[in-house]
Design an enzyme around this catalytic site. Structure first.
Site, PDB file in Angstrom:
ATOM      1  N   SER A  23     -26.070 -22.572 101.257  1.00 46.06           N
ATOM      2  CA  SER A  23     -26.611 -23.164 100.025  1.00 46.06           C
ATOM      3  C   SER A  23     -25.997 -24.531  99.765  1.00 46.06           C
ATOM      4  CB  SER A  23     -26.352 -22.230  98.833  1.00 46.06           C
ATOM      5  OG  SER A  23     -24.973 -21.960  98.691  1.00 46.06           O
ATOM      6  N   HIS A 156     -60.438 -26.670  67.841  1.00 50.30           N
ATOM      7  CA  HIS A 156     -61.404 -26.438  68.928  1.00 50.30           C
ATOM      8  C   HIS A 156     -61.837 -27.748  69.582  1.00 50.30           C
ATOM      9  CE1 HIS A 156     -61.923 -22.411  67.063  1.00 50.30           C
ATOM     10  NE2 HIS A 156     -61.874 -23.106  65.931  1.00 50.30           N
ATOM     11  N   SER A 277     -54.525 -48.729  90.129  1.00 50.92           N
ATOM     12  CA  SER A 277     -55.239 -48.046  91.209  1.00 50.92           C
ATOM     13  C   SER A 277     -55.163 -48.916  92.449  1.00 50.92           C
ATOM     14  CB  SER A 277     -56.692 -47.841  90.793  1.00 50.92           C
ATOM     15  OG  SER A 277     -57.504 -47.659  91.929  1.00 50.92           O
ATOM     16  N   LYS A 283     -58.203 -50.615  86.813  1.00 48.68           N
ATOM     17  CA  LYS A 283     -57.629 -49.388  86.262  1.00 48.68           C
ATOM     18  C   LYS A 283     -56.220 -49.549  85.694  1.00 48.68           C
ATOM     19  CE  LYS A 283     -59.180 -45.766  86.274  1.00 48.68           C
ATOM     20  NZ  LYS A 283     -59.296 -44.768  87.340  1.00 48.68           N
ATOM     21  N   ASN A 285     -53.718 -46.462  84.495  1.00 49.77           N
ATOM     22  CA  ASN A 285     -53.772 -44.998  84.473  1.00 49.77           C
ATOM     23  C   ASN A 285     -52.574 -44.368  83.756  1.00 49.77           C
ATOM     24  OD1 ASN A 285     -56.203 -44.844  85.908  1.00 49.77           O
ATOM     25  ND2 ASN A 285     -55.133 -45.022  87.861  1.00 49.77           N
ATOM     26  N   GLU A 290     -49.978 -37.516  82.986  1.00 51.20           N
ATOM     27  CA  GLU A 290     -50.574 -36.540  83.912  1.00 51.20           C
ATOM     28  C   GLU A 290     -49.495 -35.761  84.666  1.00 51.20           C
ATOM     29  OE1 GLU A 290     -54.673 -38.358  85.500  1.00 51.20           O
ATOM     30  OE2 GLU A 290     -52.998 -39.738  85.567  1.00 51.20           O
ATOM     31  N   TYR A 317     -23.280  -8.026  92.561  1.00 50.20           N
ATOM     32  CA  TYR A 317     -23.750  -9.251  93.217  1.00 50.20           C
ATOM     33  C   TYR A 317     -24.587  -8.911  94.444  1.00 50.20           C
ATOM     34  CZ  TYR A 317     -24.024 -13.676  95.614  1.00 50.20           C
ATOM     35  OH  TYR A 317     -24.514 -14.804  96.240  1.00 50.20           O
ATOM     36  N   LYS A 325     -30.225 -21.113  91.897  1.00 47.11           N
ATOM     37  CA  LYS A 325     -29.865 -22.514  91.664  1.00 47.11           C
ATOM     38  C   LYS A 325     -31.007 -23.503  91.825  1.00 47.11           C
ATOM     39  CE  LYS A 325     -25.418 -21.151  92.818  1.00 47.11           C
ATOM     40  NZ  LYS A 325     -25.982 -19.876  93.309  1.00 47.11           N
TER      41      LYS A 325
HETATM   42  N1  ARG Z   1     -23.490 -19.401  97.595  1.00 45.95           N
HETATM   43  C1  ARG Z   1     -23.401 -18.084  97.039  1.00 45.95           C
HETATM   44  C2  ARG Z   1     -24.242 -18.018  95.747  1.00 45.95           C
HETATM   45  O1  ARG Z   1     -24.641 -19.017  95.295  1.00 45.95           O
HETATM   46  C3  ARG Z   1     -22.013 -17.773  96.728  1.00 45.95           C
HETATM   47  C4  ARG Z   1     -21.696 -16.337  96.621  1.00 45.95           C
HETATM   48  C5  ARG Z   1     -21.570 -15.700  97.912  1.00 45.95           C
HETATM   49  N2  ARG Z   1     -20.975 -14.449  97.726  1.00 45.95           N
HETATM   50  C6  ARG Z   1     -20.938 -13.534  98.687  1.00 45.95           C
HETATM   51  N3  ARG Z   1     -20.397 -12.410  98.401  1.00 45.95           N
HETATM   52  N4  ARG Z   1     -21.472 -13.766  99.844  1.00 45.95           N
HETATM   53  O2  ARG Z   1     -24.547 -16.973  95.228  1.00 45.95           O
END
Ligand code: ARG
Length: 444
Positions: A23, A156, A277, A283, A285, A290, A317, A325
């Protein structure tokens, strides 16, 4: 380079696995919040006598230096950095060796990531609250500037009766105040520190979660560690705040598009907040409006998508939670960019007051004022007055008669003076009321 958890494995992680599960490609956004969380954790380790004074100094300094690397954009992410949390810990250990290896004592990424995300989101919601307030201030300025200008009010999308342009603008302003109030509610429920919950059940090391919570400015500490690491209600609430705010902005956007059309022509777009445009030379716009309207789709999608992610998750978890995220980063970013652009457009657009006023004077828009006059001045029951006026409107429209003359003939000269009707209420009072309301708005 190794991952932080490689010790119990006898095989090396496959690169496709690392790429899919990482991540760090997006949670680098949390770097600053993660460092703040780690610094508080270091203080907690010291308080529990799990590290020496020197180790505390080294850890705090190393974390500070890593923070500066992020600020200078010199921090280098490694392929084995699974997420921003492991990346920072790895870098701290590179800097101070074995002392760095003590940083994760009594902590899991599960409480660590929830802590950092709450810190980040509290600050983000606060700054979005202030952006909303700036937009509301522009609505108020525009309302003050146009004073008692009138336009047709619609239901309306059919013309109903004259209203003040200021009241129309401030109607949007009041809706945005509910968004600020929702932000405050969301922040207050989010303001709970999960740090100390560990992987799911705390630790045996005698850490003090209240202490780290107060260092981080949280007003409360978690009650139940399994809830602390698996709760993402705060994420759902933030996504709802963004989605509903996005819907409010989308409705404003839709009106700007409509009003800027040649057919309605209530508004001229400011050139610096409009696009041209590539083909049609004439134009101008309303692309901001939008895109505001269009982006409400993804804001709603981010909310519903994440709710679906959560719905089947057992305690506590699960890696699915890493999916919390990107929707939040995406919604927050688009809300911030959109609010800034829409604020500019609203500040600079030109209202075509004479077109609006002309449209508001159409005699049909006086129908309800006529009926209410009959109630007030002649004691006619409302249902009867409604019928009498309805019949007259039909007659003047079908036979192309002069409405004022017809009303004078049929109902009396005094009744005819009602046409064209004025909007209800005092616009000056409502502008003043919104002005004093804005002065009292507080953002958590
Ligand atoms: N990058 C993970 C998250 O955002 C961190 C947590 C990972 N935890 C684990 N037990 N593998 O959730």
């Amino acid at each position: 380079m190794n991952t932080l958890w490689q010790n119990q494995m006898r095989a090396k992680p496959e690169s496709d696995m690392l790429e899919f599960t990482q991540s760090v490609g997006f949670d680098v956004e949390l770097a600053e919040a993660d460092i703040a969380g780690s610094q508080a954790h270091v203080m907690g380790l010291r308080k529990a006598k799990l590290i020496s004074k020197d180790e505390q100094t080294d850890l705090v300094r190393a974390l500070k230096e890593v923070g500066e690397e992020f600020a200078r954009k010199t921090f280098e992410i490694q392929p084995t950095d699974e997420d921003i949390h492991t990346a920072i810990e790895r870098r701290v250990t590179e800097k101070i060796g074995q002392t760095g290896a003590k940083l994760h004592t009594g902590r899991s990424r599960n409480d660590q990531v929830a802590t950092a995300f709450r810190l980040w989101l509290k600050a983000k919601l606060n700054s979005i609250g202030h952006q909303i307030l700036s937009f509301q201030q522009v609505l108020l300025e525009r309302a003050r500037e146009v004073e008692d200008a009138v336009l047709p009010g619609y239901t309306h999308l059919q013309r109903a009766q004259p209203v003040y342009l200021a009241d129309h603008l401030l109607a949007h302003g009041w809706a945005l105040s509910r968004d600020i109030s929702r932000i405050n509610d969301t922040i207050s429920r989010m303001d709970v520190s999960p740090l100390g919950a560990g992987a799911l059940s705390g630790s045996t090391l005698g850490l003090n979660p209240e202490y780290t919570a107060s260092l981080l400015g949280f007003s409360e500490t978690f009650e139940n560690p399994m809830d602390a690491v698996s709760d993402r209600d705060f994420v759902v609430e933030a996504l709802l705040v963004f989605a509903l705010l996005g819907v409010h902005l989308s409705r404003i956007g839709e009106e700007i598009i409509l009003w800027a059309s040649d057919e309605v022509d209530f508004l001229d777009l400011p050139e610096e907040w409009s696009t041209g445009s590539s083909m049609l030379p004439q134009k101008k716009n309303p692309d901001i409006a939008e895109l505001i309207r269009g982006k409400s789709g993804r804001l709603i999608g981010n909310l519903t998508g994440f709710l679906v992610t959560l719905k089947g998750l057992p305690l506590s978890y699960n890696r699915d939670l890493q999916e919390d995220k990107e929707p939040v980063f995406d919604s927050a970013k688009n809300i911030q960019l959109g609010l800034a652009a829409l604020t500019g457009l609203m500040r600079e657009c030109q209202f075509n007051l004479s077109t609006m006023s002309k449209a508001a004077q159409a005699p049909e828009l006086s129908a309800i004022a006529l009926a209410e006059y009959l109630v007030k001045a002649k004691g006619i029951p409302f249902r009867k007055a409604h019928e009498q006026v309805g019949i007259l409107v039909h007659r003047w429209q079908a036979n192309n008669l002069d409405p004022k003359e017809l009303v004078a003939e049929e109902l009396g000269a005094d009744v005819a003076t009602i046409i064209p009707a004025k909007p209800n209420g005092s616009v000056y009072a409502s502008i003043k009321q919104f002005g004093s309301h804005l002065q009292q708005v507080k953002i958590s």
